[in-house]
Design an enzyme around this catalytic site. Structure first.
Site, short mmCIF file in Angstrom:
data_model
loop_
_atom_site.label_atom_id
_atom_site.label_comp_id
_atom_site.label_asym_id
_atom_site.label_seq_id
_atom_site.Cartn_x
_atom_site.Cartn_y
_atom_site.Cartn_z
N SER A 147 -9.32 1.48 94.09
CA SER A 147 -9.12 0.85 95.40
C SER A 147 -9.38 -0.64 95.26
O SER A 147 -10.05 -1.08 94.32
CB SER A 147 -10.12 1.45 96.40
OG SER A 147 -10.18 0.66 97.57
N TYR A 160 -17.90 4.68 99.75
CA TYR A 160 -16.53 4.65 99.22
C TYR A 160 -16.39 3.56 98.16
O TYR A 160 -15.89 3.82 97.06
CB TYR A 160 -15.57 4.40 100.39
CG TYR A 160 -14.11 4.39 100.05
CD1 TYR A 160 -13.37 5.57 100.01
CD2 TYR A 160 -13.44 3.19 99.82
CE1 TYR A 160 -12.01 5.56 99.72
CE2 TYR A 160 -12.08 3.16 99.54
CZ TYR A 160 -11.37 4.35 99.50
OH TYR A 160 -10.02 4.33 99.23
C1 GCO Z 1 -11.30 0.64 104.68
C2 GCO Z 1 -10.05 1.27 104.12
C3 GCO Z 1 -10.07 1.22 102.62
C4 GCO Z 1 -8.71 1.58 102.07
C5 GCO Z 1 -8.40 1.07 100.70
C6 GCO Z 1 -8.68 -0.38 100.48
O1 GCO Z 1 -11.92 1.22 105.57
O2 GCO Z 1 -11.63 -0.48 104.25
O3 GCO Z 1 -9.87 2.57 104.56
O4 GCO Z 1 -11.09 2.00 102.17
O5 GCO Z 1 -8.54 2.94 102.13
O6 GCO Z 1 -8.97 1.85 99.68
O7 GCO Z 1 -8.13 -0.78 99.28
#
Ligand code: GCO
Length: 264
Positions: A147, A160
């Site tokens: 990501s 994440y």
């Molecule tokens: C967020 C987004 C990200 C995207 C992506 C960014 O809340 O910032 O959902 O997590 O999914 O991965 O590159």
């Protein structure tokens, strides 16, 4: 012919989390380049069957396997079944993932751990078991879906981005250990794409929508199909000497510090 470099005819590709979203778009791309598609989902049998039907209706050769990518026993069983019933997995795309948007001070440890389990530990588990067979065949392609948040922090997505930052380094470790077996491990780092996952921060006048459009040199959200070229490249002969690279597909976000509203 140069298009031969990108031809995936005769290959079998397992794309985790391919019943919808970016996983589905990448599976469509890989399938259209000639590969058989192993569709994976975990939430429901109906949703998986619907997705498989959709792929078939688009002329692809698709097979559905319902399993939890973070459950090692089930991963081992399903990989064995796929290899027995469909054939050797030539291409693995570790795409399945989740996100929880909560500020660190409010986030429960169990929620943080769940994101790490699905977004980081699961790619480790699936790759570990798929690669054993790839090593015997001395051939394979693994693509980890990282990501933009493998590089950046952002309010509310600590688990994440920790997982995706970890996945970036795990990709380099896998490449380091497995390149000598003619297995190429690389990552794709999607920027901001219009999917269900980003719906809550994209729609209904959410301020994040304007922020992303202003912050992205291409001045728009990505369309899931924009990932297909990168997925085909990293699945194909064209990338046979590319190892441990993260290919960002982000409309230029990483290239720039951003700009104020008036451009100057
Ligand atoms: C967020 C987004 C990200 C995207 C992506 C960014 O809340 O910032 O959902 O997590 O999914 O991965 O590159």
């Amino acid at each position: 012919m140069s298009t031969e470099l990108f031809n995936l005819k005769g290959k079998i590709a397992l794309i985790t989390g391919s019943t919808h979203g970016l996983g589905m778009a990448m599976a469509m791309g890989i399938g259209n380049a000639g590969a058989k598609i192993i569709v994976n989902g975990n939430s429901s049998k109906e949703k998986l069957e619907r997705a498989v039907k959709y792929y078939i209706s688009k002329g692809l050769d698709a097979y559905g396997y319902l399993f939890d990518v973070s459950d090692e026993k089930s991963v081992i069983k399903n990989i064995d079944d796929i290899e027995k019933n469909v054939g050797p997995i030539d291409i693995l795309v570790n795409n399945a993932g989740i996100i929880k948007r909560t500020l660190i001070k409010d986030m429960l440890v169990k929620d943080f751990e769940e994101v790490i389990k699905i977004d980081l530990v699961a790619p480790f588990i699936v790759s570990k078991h798929v690669v054993k067979k790839m090593i015997l065949r001395k051939s394979g392609k693994i693509i980890n879906i990282c990501s933009l948040l493998s590089e950046f922090g952002r309010n509310s997505v600590s688990a994440y981005s920790s997982a995706k930052g970890g996945l970036k380094i795990l990709t380099k470790n896998m490449a380091t250990e497995w390149a000598k077996y003619n297995i190429q491990v690389n990552g794709i780092g999607p920027g901001y794409f219009a999917t269900d996952q980003t719906k809550p921060i994209r729609e209904n006048g959410h301020p994040f929508n304007d922020f992303i459009i202003n912050r992205t040199p291409s001045a728009k959200w990505g369309n899931p199909e924009d990932l297909q070229g990168a997925a085909i490249f990293l699945s194909s002969k064209a990338s046979d000497f590319v190892n441990g690279h993260i290919l960002y597909v982000d409309g230029g976000i990483l290239a720039t510090i951003g700009k104020p509203q008036n451009e100057i």
